[in-house]
Design a protein around this motif. Structure first.
Motif, short mmCIF file in Angstrom:
data_model
loop_
_atom_site.label_atom_id
_atom_site.label_comp_id
_atom_site.label_asym_id
_atom_site.label_seq_id
_atom_site.Cartn_x
_atom_site.Cartn_y
_atom_site.Cartn_z
N ALA A 105 6.28 -8.51 7.43
CA ALA A 105 5.63 -7.41 8.14
C ALA A 105 6.50 -6.86 9.26
O ALA A 105 7.01 -7.63 10.10
CB ALA A 105 4.28 -7.87 8.69
N TYR A 106 6.69 -5.54 9.27
CA TYR A 106 7.35 -4.76 10.31
C TYR A 106 8.85 -5.03 10.43
O TYR A 106 9.48 -4.55 11.36
CB TYR A 106 6.67 -4.97 11.67
CG TYR A 106 5.17 -4.82 11.58
CD1 TYR A 106 4.61 -3.64 11.10
CD2 TYR A 106 4.32 -5.87 11.92
CE1 TYR A 106 3.22 -3.50 10.97
CE2 TYR A 106 2.93 -5.73 11.81
CZ TYR A 106 2.39 -4.54 11.33
OH TYR A 106 1.03 -4.40 11.21
N LEU A 120 1.65 -0.28 -3.03
CA LEU A 120 2.30 0.78 -2.26
C LEU A 120 1.66 0.94 -0.88
O LEU A 120 2.36 1.07 0.13
CB LEU A 120 2.21 2.12 -3.02
CG LEU A 120 3.17 2.31 -4.18
CD1 LEU A 120 2.84 3.60 -4.92
CD2 LEU A 120 4.61 2.33 -3.70
N ASN A 121 0.34 0.90 -0.85
CA ASN A 121 -0.35 1.05 0.44
C ASN A 121 -0.01 -0.10 1.38
O ASN A 121 0.18 0.11 2.59
CB ASN A 121 -1.86 1.12 0.22
CG ASN A 121 -2.30 2.46 -0.34
OD1 ASN A 121 -1.61 3.46 -0.19
ND2 ASN A 121 -3.43 2.48 -1.01
N ASN A 122 0.08 -1.30 0.86
CA ASN A 122 0.45 -2.44 1.70
C ASN A 122 1.89 -2.33 2.18
O ASN A 122 2.19 -2.67 3.34
CB ASN A 122 0.23 -3.74 0.93
CG ASN A 122 -1.19 -4.24 1.03
OD1 ASN A 122 -1.73 -4.38 2.11
ND2 ASN A 122 -1.82 -4.50 -0.12
N LEU A 123 2.78 -1.87 1.33
CA LEU A 123 4.17 -1.70 1.75
C LEU A 123 4.27 -0.64 2.84
O LEU A 123 5.04 -0.79 3.80
CB LEU A 123 5.03 -1.32 0.55
CG LEU A 123 5.34 -2.46 -0.43
CD1 LEU A 123 5.99 -1.92 -1.70
CD2 LEU A 123 6.26 -3.50 0.22
N ARG A 124 3.50 0.42 2.72
CA ARG A 124 3.47 1.43 3.78
C ARG A 124 2.89 0.84 5.08
O ARG A 124 3.43 1.04 6.17
CB ARG A 124 2.62 2.64 3.35
CG ARG A 124 3.16 3.46 2.20
CD ARG A 124 2.25 4.64 1.95
NE ARG A 124 2.65 5.46 0.82
CZ ARG A 124 2.01 5.50 -0.35
NH1 ARG A 124 0.93 4.76 -0.53
NH2 ARG A 124 2.44 6.28 -1.31
N TYR A 125 1.77 0.15 4.94
CA TYR A 125 1.03 -0.35 6.10
C TYR A 125 1.88 -1.29 6.95
O TYR A 125 1.86 -1.21 8.18
CB TYR A 125 -0.23 -1.07 5.62
CG TYR A 125 -1.17 -1.48 6.72
CD1 TYR A 125 -2.24 -0.66 7.09
CD2 TYR A 125 -1.01 -2.69 7.40
CE1 TYR A 125 -3.11 -1.02 8.10
CE2 TYR A 125 -1.87 -3.06 8.42
CZ TYR A 125 -2.92 -2.23 8.77
OH TYR A 125 -3.77 -2.59 9.78
N PHE A 126 2.64 -2.16 6.31
CA PHE A 126 3.38 -3.18 7.04
C PHE A 126 4.83 -2.80 7.31
O PHE A 126 5.62 -3.62 7.79
CB PHE A 126 3.32 -4.52 6.29
CG PHE A 126 1.95 -5.15 6.31
CD1 PHE A 126 1.44 -5.69 7.47
CD2 PHE A 126 1.18 -5.17 5.16
CE1 PHE A 126 0.17 -6.27 7.49
CE2 PHE A 126 -0.09 -5.75 5.17
CZ PHE A 126 -0.60 -6.30 6.34
N SER A 127 5.21 -1.55 7.01
CA SER A 127 6.57 -1.10 7.30
C SER A 127 6.73 -0.81 8.78
O SER A 127 5.74 -0.63 9.51
CB SER A 127 6.90 0.17 6.49
OG SER A 127 6.06 1.24 6.89
N ASN A 128 7.98 -0.77 9.24
CA ASN A 128 8.24 -0.34 10.61
C ASN A 128 8.29 1.19 10.67
O ASN A 128 7.49 1.82 11.34
CB ASN A 128 9.55 -0.94 11.12
CG ASN A 128 9.85 -0.53 12.55
OD1 ASN A 128 9.09 -0.82 13.47
ND2 ASN A 128 10.94 0.21 12.75
#
Length: 365
Positions: A191-192, A260-268
């Motif tokens: 995450a992040y 995809l939504n999880n990858l977006r959510y936890f991106s920096n």
């Protein structure tokens, strides 16, 4: 109302923005009691004639055999069929390969065209094709009964260029509210500690600028690139030039929406380099997934994100953003963008606006 949606490869969505839009709009209007038909390619993997109450009409599509020219044949067959079925409205999504056939629809139904983006500006096309697309755009403004613009920028362009009035209705999106870090494991990130880009590999999406800035930055984060880079010569070249940087990961396409939504959510940072077109669906999805947006500074993107993200114009400015911005410092941007999705861009609001608009243009008996 009895409405046909023409101009996509079909639903459920297995391709892109217009297909996703048709997917949500058609189901939303059916739930409101309307009779909705979506034309679909014979090549589409979904072969049934009904999809959650939406009627599906499959038409021959030779694009897999003869390339782009097949789109013109497919659109002609769809539109020739639609003119015989007594639809109140025929809604054309885009004009690229359909506007040359619009004259056959005159006086048969109300023809509404969604003008999409500035297709003729896409650098992947030759000068000859760009000239044709500009001509097709002009035909659409001439032969459509009504025009829809999915961004204020496109609406202004149509008025300035053709003195054509259009009705503004953007795309919709959802708020993603059930994040799960477990989805990150498959992609080797935490995450992040990574940035993300989701786009078609085309030059006008400023992917090369993003890759150059990231590769020369001092960040230790990874960059995940999601899209079919093997589909274009440009994408293959980008993978060859930047694929040796161990931080940069070319993942290819991902069709699992939850992942995809999880990858977006936890991106920096989420990079949105699109520079041609209207309201891009992927930008709204990123906003709805609590992404910290870093966007190419143009009218289309700026109208949507505004001050709740980081605009970039060039390599140097982008490199500064990459090295200096951490998501944990800008959660107020995320909150503002979520509010936009809820209050302006929710699918329910978009479907409501389309219903009101369609009802307003049908002559009262």
């Amino acid at each position: 109302m009895k409405i046909a949606i023409v101009g996509t490869r079909g639903i459920p969505n297995h391709y892109g923005g217009f297909e996703q839009f048709a997917d949500f709009l058609s189901q939303g209007l059916v739930q409101k009691g309307h009779d909705i038909t979506v034309y679909s390619s014979k090549n589409h993997p979904y072969k049934e004639s009904d999809y959650n109450g939406v009627k599906i009409l499959h038409k021959y599509d030779p694009e897999d055999k003869i390339g782009t020219a097949g789109q013109f044949i497919y659109d002609l067959l769809c539109m020739a069929d639609a003119r015989k079925r007594g639809f109140d409205i025929i809604y054309l999504l885009g004009y690229t390969s359909s506007s040359v056939w619009q004259r056959i629809l005159i006086k048969k139904s109300i023809v509404v065209t969604n003008m999409d983006g500035l297709e003729w500006m896409r650098s992947k096309y030759s000068k000859q094709v760009q000239r044709f697309l500009k001509y097709a755009e002009k035909l659409a403004t001439k032969y459509s009964d009504h025009l829809v613009a999915d961004s204020i920028g496109i609406q202004s362009y149509l008025k300035k260029t053709y003195n054509a009035e259009s009705f503004y209705i953007p795309y919709g999106s959802h708020v993603f509210s059930e994040p799960n870090k477990e989805d990150l494991i498959a992609y080797g990130v935490t995450a992040y500690n990574y940035d993300i880009l989701i786009a078609r590999f085309e030059p006008e999406n400023n992917i090369e600028m993003i890759l150059e800035a990231f590769s020369k930055s001092s960040t230790s984060r990874k960059l995940l690139l999601i899209g079919n880079f093997k589909h274009t010569d440009f994408g293959i070249r980008m993978a060859r030039l930047y694929g040796e940087d161990t931080r940069i990961c070319f993942l290819g396409p991902i069709y699992n929406q939850v992942a995809l939504n999880n990858l977006r959510y936890f991106s920096n940072l989420y990079y949105h380099g699109h520079s041609v077109g209207g309201t891009n669906p992927s930008l709204l999805e990123a906003m709805g997934s609590s992404s910290l947006i870093c966007y190419h500074n143009n009218d289309f993107n700026r109208t949507i994100v505004g001050n709740d993200g980081f605009p970039f114009d060039n390599y140097n400015g982008l490199k500064e953003i990459i090295e200096g911005k951490r998501k944990e410092d800008f959660f107020h941007f995320l909150t503002e963008n979520i509010e936009k999705i809820k209050n302006i861009y929710s699918w329910q609001r978009i479907v409501d606006r389309y219903e009101d608009y369609f009802l307003s243009i049908i002559p009262k008996s």
